[in-house]
Each structure stands twice: as structure tokens, then as C-alpha cells.
Design a protein around this motif. Structure first.
Motif, PDB file in Angstrom:
ATOM      1  N   GLN A 181      66.397  17.176  89.648  1.00 10.16           N
ATOM      2  CA  GLN A 181      67.700  16.973  90.258  1.00 10.16           C
ATOM      3  C   GLN A 181      67.804  15.553  90.803  1.00 10.16           C
ATOM      4  N   SER A 182      69.030  15.081  90.921  1.00  7.88           N
ATOM      5  CA  SER A 182      69.220  13.756  91.497  1.00  7.88           C
ATOM      6  C   SER A 182      68.790  13.785  92.964  1.00  7.88           C
ATOM      7  N   LYS A 183      68.408  12.635  93.458  1.00  4.21           N
ATOM      8  CA  LYS A 183      67.930  12.543  94.834  1.00  4.21           C
ATOM      9  C   LYS A 183      69.010  12.983  95.828  1.00  4.21           C
ATOM     10  N   SER A 184      70.236  12.618  95.580  1.00 11.34           N
ATOM     11  CA  SER A 184      71.304  12.996  96.511  1.00 11.34           C
ATOM     12  C   SER A 184      71.483  14.517  96.558  1.00 11.34           C
TER      13      SER A 184
END
Length: 87
Positions: free
Chosen positions: A5-8
């Protein structure tokens, strides 16, 4: 589930109902998540899907996580916290 998943999105998922979990998970993602292997990253994503009471019990060492890979990751996160916030 996507590979990583993206960090955000991970930081958003680290926002929990318990402050004790927030202060463990968010700094770990910000400082150490990217150094994990892909398998460990996927395991971390699985860990974030667990209920807060279970996570709290595992991180406070009241119970042992039944999944050995997640239990190992709990120890990694606790070690990270100890290194960044020594008592």
C-alpha cells in the motif's frame, strides 16, 4: 490486496482508536516500513487489519499473536519503538 500500500494509506490505517497503538505504528511506518521485505510489508498490512483490542494485547505483551509472522513483526515494531524512545 495490492502488493504494498502507499505510505499515505498506511499512515491513515495507523490511526487507531487507542493512542498507545498510534504512537507505536505511525513512527514505525514513517521510519522503518520501507526497509521491510515485501513479505514483511504484506504481513504489516495484515496486522493493520486486526482489531485494536487484539493489537493492544499483543503490543503490551498481555497475549501472544497466534500468527508467528505477525508475532515476529510485533517484536520488530516494539524493538523499533525501544530504539527511538529509550526509557
Amino acid at each position: 490486496m495490492e502488493m504494498t500500500q502507499s505510505k499515505s494509506r498506511l499512515l491513515w490505517a495507523c490511526r487507531r482508536g487507542m493512542l498507545e497503538l498510534d504512537v507505536l505504528l505511525r513512527p514505525f511506518v514513517e521510519q522503518s516500513y520501507e526497509q521491510l521485505s515485501i513479505d514483511q510489508q504484506l504481513c504489516f498490512q495484515k496486522l493493520l487489519a486486526c482489531d485494536d483490542p487484539d493489537l493492544f494485547a499483543w503490543f503490551m505483551k498481555h497475549k501472544v499473536c497466534p500468527d508467528p509472522k505477525m508475532a515476529e513483526l510485533v517484536d520488530v515494531i516494539l524493538s523499533h519503538n525501544q530504539l527511538t524512545h529509550p526509557r
